[in-house]
Write a protein that holds these residues in place. Structure first.
Motif, mmCIF file in Angstrom:
data_model
loop_
_atom_site.group_PDB
_atom_site.id
_atom_site.type_symbol
_atom_site.label_atom_id
_atom_site.label_comp_id
_atom_site.label_asym_id
_atom_site.label_seq_id
_atom_site.Cartn_x
_atom_site.Cartn_y
_atom_site.Cartn_z
ATOM 1 N N ILE A 228 7.327 -1.861 3.325
ATOM 2 C CA ILE A 228 6.263 -2.694 3.884
ATOM 3 C C ILE A 228 5.007 -2.502 3.033
ATOM 4 O O ILE A 228 4.886 -1.507 2.316
ATOM 5 C CB ILE A 228 5.978 -2.336 5.363
ATOM 6 N N LYS A 229 4.101 -3.465 3.121
ATOM 7 C CA LYS A 229 2.857 -3.392 2.350
ATOM 8 C C LYS A 229 1.695 -3.216 3.320
ATOM 9 O O LYS A 229 1.585 -3.964 4.296
ATOM 10 C CB LYS A 229 2.684 -4.665 1.532
ATOM 11 N N VAL A 230 0.847 -2.210 3.051
ATOM 12 C CA VAL A 230 -0.316 -1.945 3.904
ATOM 13 C C VAL A 230 -1.537 -1.640 3.039
ATOM 14 O O VAL A 230 -1.409 -1.314 1.863
ATOM 15 C CB VAL A 230 -0.067 -0.754 4.870
ATOM 16 N N THR A 231 -2.709 -1.745 3.665
ATOM 17 C CA THR A 231 -3.955 -1.333 3.025
ATOM 18 C C THR A 231 -4.488 -0.137 3.780
ATOM 19 O O THR A 231 -4.654 -0.181 5.005
ATOM 20 C CB THR A 231 -4.992 -2.481 3.054
ATOM 21 N N MET A 232 -4.730 0.939 3.068
ATOM 22 C CA MET A 232 -5.184 2.180 3.693
ATOM 23 C C MET A 232 -6.666 2.098 4.026
ATOM 24 O O MET A 232 -7.447 1.472 3.318
ATOM 25 C CB MET A 232 -4.912 3.367 2.771
ATOM 26 N N PRO A 233 -7.070 2.776 5.118
ATOM 27 C CA PRO A 233 -8.480 2.767 5.517
ATOM 28 C C PRO A 233 -9.362 3.620 4.602
ATOM 29 O O PRO A 233 -8.863 4.434 3.820
ATOM 30 C CB PRO A 233 -8.445 3.365 6.932
ATOM 31 N N PRO A 234 -10.708 3.457 4.714
ATOM 32 C CA PRO A 234 -11.634 4.305 3.946
ATOM 33 C C PRO A 234 -11.515 5.773 4.360
ATOM 34 O O PRO A 234 -11.017 6.089 5.438
ATOM 35 C CB PRO A 234 -13.019 3.758 4.327
ATOM 36 N N GLN B 254 -12.107 6.497 11.295
ATOM 37 C CA GLN B 254 -11.512 7.080 12.497
ATOM 38 C C GLN B 254 -10.051 6.637 12.658
ATOM 39 O O GLN B 254 -9.384 7.048 13.604
ATOM 40 C CB GLN B 254 -12.325 6.687 13.731
ATOM 41 N N LEU B 255 -9.567 5.797 11.751
ATOM 42 C CA LEU B 255 -8.155 5.398 11.779
ATOM 43 C C LEU B 255 -7.245 6.526 11.288
ATOM 44 O O LEU B 255 -6.053 6.515 11.555
ATOM 45 C CB LEU B 255 -7.936 4.136 10.952
ATOM 46 N N TYR B 256 -7.814 7.491 10.561
ATOM 47 C CA TYR B 256 -7.054 8.690 10.176
ATOM 48 C C TYR B 256 -7.099 9.667 11.344
ATOM 49 O O TYR B 256 -8.181 10.037 11.815
ATOM 50 C CB TYR B 256 -7.643 9.357 8.926
ATOM 51 N N ALA C 56 5.045 20.750 4.330
ATOM 52 C CA ALA C 56 4.869 19.299 4.276
ATOM 53 C C ALA C 56 3.392 18.962 4.400
ATOM 54 O O ALA C 56 2.668 19.611 5.152
ATOM 55 C CB ALA C 56 5.660 18.634 5.392
ATOM 56 N N ASP C 57 2.963 17.959 3.651
ATOM 57 C CA ASP C 57 1.611 17.422 3.765
ATOM 58 C C ASP C 57 1.684 16.124 4.555
ATOM 59 O O ASP C 57 2.608 15.320 4.366
ATOM 60 C CB ASP C 57 1.016 17.153 2.374
ATOM 61 N N TYR C 58 0.687 15.913 5.423
ATOM 62 C CA TYR C 58 0.685 14.742 6.298
ATOM 63 C C TYR C 58 -0.567 13.911 6.083
ATOM 64 O O TYR C 58 -1.659 14.440 5.904
ATOM 65 C CB TYR C 58 0.720 15.168 7.767
ATOM 66 N N THR C 59 -0.388 12.600 6.148
ATOM 67 C CA THR C 59 -1.492 11.651 6.210
ATOM 68 C C THR C 59 -1.163 10.712 7.359
ATOM 69 O O THR C 59 -0.411 9.744 7.198
ATOM 70 C CB THR C 59 -1.643 10.868 4.887
ATOM 71 N N VAL D 1 -6.493 6.709 -0.155
ATOM 72 C CA VAL D 1 -7.677 6.093 0.443
ATOM 73 C C VAL D 1 -8.004 4.725 -0.165
ATOM 74 O O VAL D 1 -8.124 4.588 -1.382
ATOM 75 C CB VAL D 1 -8.886 7.044 0.309
ATOM 76 N N GLU D 2 -8.139 3.729 0.718
ATOM 77 C CA GLU D 2 -8.525 2.361 0.378
ATOM 78 C C GLU D 2 -7.648 1.722 -0.696
ATOM 79 O O GLU D 2 -8.110 0.860 -1.445
ATOM 80 C CB GLU D 2 -10.004 2.306 -0.050
ATOM 81 N N LYS D 3 -6.397 2.126 -0.763
ATOM 82 C CA LYS D 3 -5.482 1.537 -1.735
ATOM 83 C C LYS D 3 -4.433 0.695 -1.009
ATOM 84 O O LYS D 3 -4.108 0.955 0.143
ATOM 85 C CB LYS D 3 -4.792 2.630 -2.558
#
Length: 195
Positions: free
Chosen positions: A60-66, A70-72, A102-105, A129-131
């Motif tokens: 899927i294609k998404v745009t990450m938040p800044p 607060q979305l993180y 493991a690293d989480y985002t 971030v923002e990508k």
């Protein structure tokens, strides 16, 4: 008979017990605890069915938040939504640094109205971030209403940049490297993380 009793009273039983304990029992404790507790703590069969999991995945294609958004989830509550986790695989403290981690985002994805968690069992050393990203998700996880919540985000085991690399080294543009990374990520997720 009396000579035997006098001889036995001179045997240092406490010393003998201490020697046996320190030479045999104490060194064996990590092996005993590992055999009883850690042997079945994680799913050791994951390597046998990771392909089935991967066959049900799509991109899927998404745009990450800044960065400060607060979305993180980590920006909302650092204690409840940590950025990493270490999986204890042995009682032996000298092997602590060899334990898998493991690293989480974790973030809220506006495009799919679900919480998602990018999981990496190898240090990505980059930035989301923002990508714009292509995320690889499992169809069963996306369709399951139990996934996608704050407490149970959809696991994402592969993320690559759409127009620019995520990894500072640019490794995510190497398809052979990313295939191996994704395969190992899926196996580790199924072994250590999947309920």
């Amino acid at each position: 008979m009396m000579a035997k009793v006098k001889f036995i009273s001179f045997v240092p039983w406490v010393t003998i017990g201490s020697v046996i304990g320190s030479l045999f029992i104490v060194p064996m404790m990590p092996k005993i605890v590992d055999a009883l507790y850690y042997k079945n703590k994680y799913n050791n069969e994951a390597v046998n069915f990771y392909k089935t999991y991967m066959d049900k995945c799509y991109t899927i294609k998404v745009t990450m938040p800044p960065e400060e958004s607060q979305l993180y989830l980590n920006n909302i509550d650092d204690a409840k939504y940590p950025l990493s986790e270490v999986f204890d695989t042995t009682y032996n403290s000298s092997n602590f640094f060899y334990n898998p981690s493991a690293d989480y985002t974790s973030f809220y994805c506006k495009e799919y109205k679900k919480y998602m968690n990018i999981i990496a069992f190898k240090d990505v050393n980059g930035s989301y971030v923002e990508k714009e990203l292509y995320l690889t998700v499992n169809r069963d996880d996306m369709n399951n209403p139990a996934y996608g919540t704050k407490d149970n985000p959809v696991p994402v085991l592969k993320a690559v940049g759409v127009s620019e690399p995520i990894w500072f080294s640019g490794k995510d543009t190497d398809s052979v490297f990313m295939d191996n990374f994704y395969r190992n990520n899926v196996i580790n997720y199924l072994k250590y993380k999947m309920p």
